[in-house]
Design a protein around this motif. Sequence first.
Motif, PDB file in Angstrom:
ATOM      1  N   SER A 193       0.639  -0.901   0.010  1.00 42.46           N
ATOM      2  CA  SER A 193      -0.034   0.132  -0.254  1.00 42.46           C
ATOM      3  C   SER A 193       0.634   1.280   0.113  1.00 42.46           C
ATOM      4  N   ILE A 194       1.778   1.167  -0.173  1.00 40.07           N
ATOM      5  CA  ILE A 194       3.476   2.366   0.549  1.00 40.07           C
ATOM      6  C   ILE A 194       3.973   2.220  -0.398  1.00 40.07           C
ATOM      7  N   PRO A 195       4.714   3.371  -1.339  1.00 42.09           N
ATOM      8  CA  PRO A 195       5.107   3.865  -2.658  1.00 42.09           C
ATOM      9  C   PRO A 195       6.853   3.328  -1.981  1.00 42.09           C
ATOM     10  N   VAL A 196       6.957   2.784  -2.780  1.00 43.64           N
ATOM     11  CA  VAL A 196       8.511   2.419  -2.081  1.00 43.64           C
ATOM     12  C   VAL A 196       9.360   3.352  -2.864  1.00 43.64           C
ATOM     13  N   ASP A 197      11.046   3.844  -2.337  1.00 45.85           N
ATOM     14  CA  ASP A 197      11.700   4.685  -3.398  1.00 45.85           C
ATOM     15  C   ASP A 197      12.048   3.792  -4.175  1.00 45.85           C
ATOM     16  N   LYS A 198      12.445   4.281  -5.343  1.00 46.33           N
ATOM     17  CA  LYS A 198      13.717   3.721  -6.507  1.00 46.33           C
ATOM     18  C   LYS A 198      14.487   4.428  -7.307  1.00 46.33           C
ATOM     19  N   THR A 199      15.853   4.129  -7.007  1.00 49.11           N
ATOM     20  CA  THR A 199      17.108   4.576  -7.468  1.00 49.11           C
ATOM     21  C   THR A 199      17.495   3.951  -8.589  1.00 49.11           C
ATOM     22  N   ILE A 200      18.580   4.365  -8.980  1.00 50.42           N
ATOM     23  CA  ILE A 200      19.725   3.710 -10.082  1.00 50.42           C
ATOM     24  C   ILE A 200      20.456   2.433  -9.653  1.00 50.42           C
ATOM     25  N   GLY A 201      19.816   1.346 -10.399  1.00 46.59           N
ATOM     26  CA  GLY A 201      19.945  -0.232 -10.015  1.00 46.59           C
ATOM     27  C   GLY A 201      19.110  -1.017  -9.740  1.00 46.59           C
ATOM     28  N   ASP A 202      17.741  -0.302  -9.402  1.00 53.83           N
ATOM     29  CA  ASP A 202      16.834  -0.642  -8.807  1.00 53.83           C
ATOM     30  C   ASP A 202      15.904  -1.241  -9.844  1.00 53.83           C
ATOM     31  N   GLU A 203      14.943  -2.289  -9.700  1.00 53.20           N
ATOM     32  CA  GLU A 203      14.471  -2.726 -11.109  1.00 53.20           C
ATOM     33  C   GLU A 203      12.816  -2.254 -10.713  1.00 53.20           C
TER      34      GLU A 203
END
Length: 642
Positions: A193-203
């Motif tokens: 339910s909570i958005p996930v932080d994503k940055t370089i290298g993440d799928e």
Amino acid sequence: MLNSLNLPQSRFLSWSRENSDAMAAILCAILVSFGWLALHLNWVGLALLILPAAYVIGGYESAREGLTTLFEEKELDVDLLMIVAALGAAGLGLWQREYHLIIDGAILILIFAISGALESYAMRRTERSIRSLMSLTSDTARVLQKGGEVEVAIANLAIGDRILVKPGELIPVDAVIIEGYSTINQAAITGESIPVDKTIGDEVFAGTLNGNGALKLRLEQPPESSLIQRVIRLVEQAQNETPPSQQFIEKFERGYAKIVVIVGILLAILPPFLGDWNWETTIYRALIFLVVASPCALMAAIMPTLLSGISNGARQGILFKNGAQLELIGRVKAIAFDKTGTLTTGQPEVYTIIAASGKSETEVLQIAAALESYSEHPIGQAICRFAAEQMTIPTVSEVQAHPGQGIKGQLNSQSIVVGNLNFVQFLIPELHPELIKQAREFQQTGKTVVWVICDNEVLGLIVIADQVRVNAVSAIASLKKLGIEHLIMLTGDNKETAESVAQAVGISEVKAELLPEDKLYLIRQLQKQYGAVAMVGDGINDAPALAQATVGIAMGAAGSDVALETADIVLMTDRLEKIATAVELGRRSQTVVKQNIIFALTFIVLLLIANFAGNITLPIGVIGHEGSTVLVTLSGLRLLRG
């Protein structure tokens, strides 16, 4: 203006095409009402023109299905029984000039048509949330090329393509972020339910929603291999398979329908010879028997429930490949877990940093990351990821890799080395005993120790470990709370590492250093002891055990294709606590199915008693029969909640 005038009409036509069973029921109701009114006004001729149309419109679909089953499969079904009962009532009414019996037959057709429309609506509602997965897939992606941005069909994308996703857009394919930072709403895919932080290298996954940041992605697998596409294929498979309990009910129905027909014929013939019923009463009671004895409610006791459970699971990131697995997971008494990639993340991470006397952890990490930034080794990548979150990594020169041992280089005219104990001892024979002792203690628990040296002086140690999944402890506790009798870890890793992880998550029994065939053998032994056994895994080496287990559960995001294809249930979010949710859902489904079967059988018995006691008419019998079917169907939809 013309468009606005035609809009309501086009909407109605579209609705009527999608809900043909509801339209048939509505038209049948109108005709039955007019026929009933004509009879009460003594317009018998008009009534006899209207009511046959009600029979045809309301009963066409049931007659078609019943006759198809009869001629193609040589079997009787409840649809044909209803039509026979209705036509029998009409024939009896014409023969005896008791025209109210024609109305009774028309009401039977009408209620059966309404029931069919309601069941269709219930089933559409059951499947709606699963089918909505289809709408999560984009048709095109914005590909970055030398000339700028180009819209490319998803099917035409190639591995290596760079894709731009703007804020607020659906991510079109599974890919890896190569530039940018954003929060991703993964609720539709993983149930988070909570958005996930994503940055370089993440799928990132196709069908998830990008937040406020622009992202550049690189495609690293064919679009058809994306998680959402695998989910859609598995859902389609689940909808087309019939679980064992439903197969049993369908087989039972065929034999039961034959018995009902035979008993109905005997009831229509014998009572005038053996009792005091006249022919009209005999045939009328036989027709009611055909209606109330039909197992419609029993047929609806299972599939709506299981499809509702599958839909509920999909919303929570649990994909059941078919209804049989939803049944079986609720009966599981023992669960076996793989370790790497299942109870742990399967990705090495920095566990701790130990600085030598007079040195700082920051200095140790910075020197190690500077060298490992030139390494492709997973341990080196783990050190660089950890360092990148805290500091700027300096540039080194004259880098030399020594495979299986370590790496050397120059930083500001200083000679720096990162490597294992043997490599370091070759350079510095006399190492501090306390550091050696600490290193060996970590190694005994399955962790990897990296030594960091600058100008032949030990700066410290970096300890690398495969981290236990965040929710592993609570997941194991939840399963114990549910009363699962036995939890065990099966792993190919060494005993010390396995026992360390098992102790951390709360599993008391461990079998380590296993080959795939060893896991398979142990699953068979568990099945002999506990009956229903689940296996949770993610790798190719887990596939035989997953296939052998009563229920195989695969980690959806981290799992190999072989594990995903072999498993019966897929955890799309890799969250282990969803196993307990699946068990609870399976148990709830079994409870609801049992309640539905008991209710259906009870209602059939009560209606049969009422019929032979002579206290119900054909319309009342139809209302009781069809009402119980609708109630059982709606009861199955309870699993959509929660």
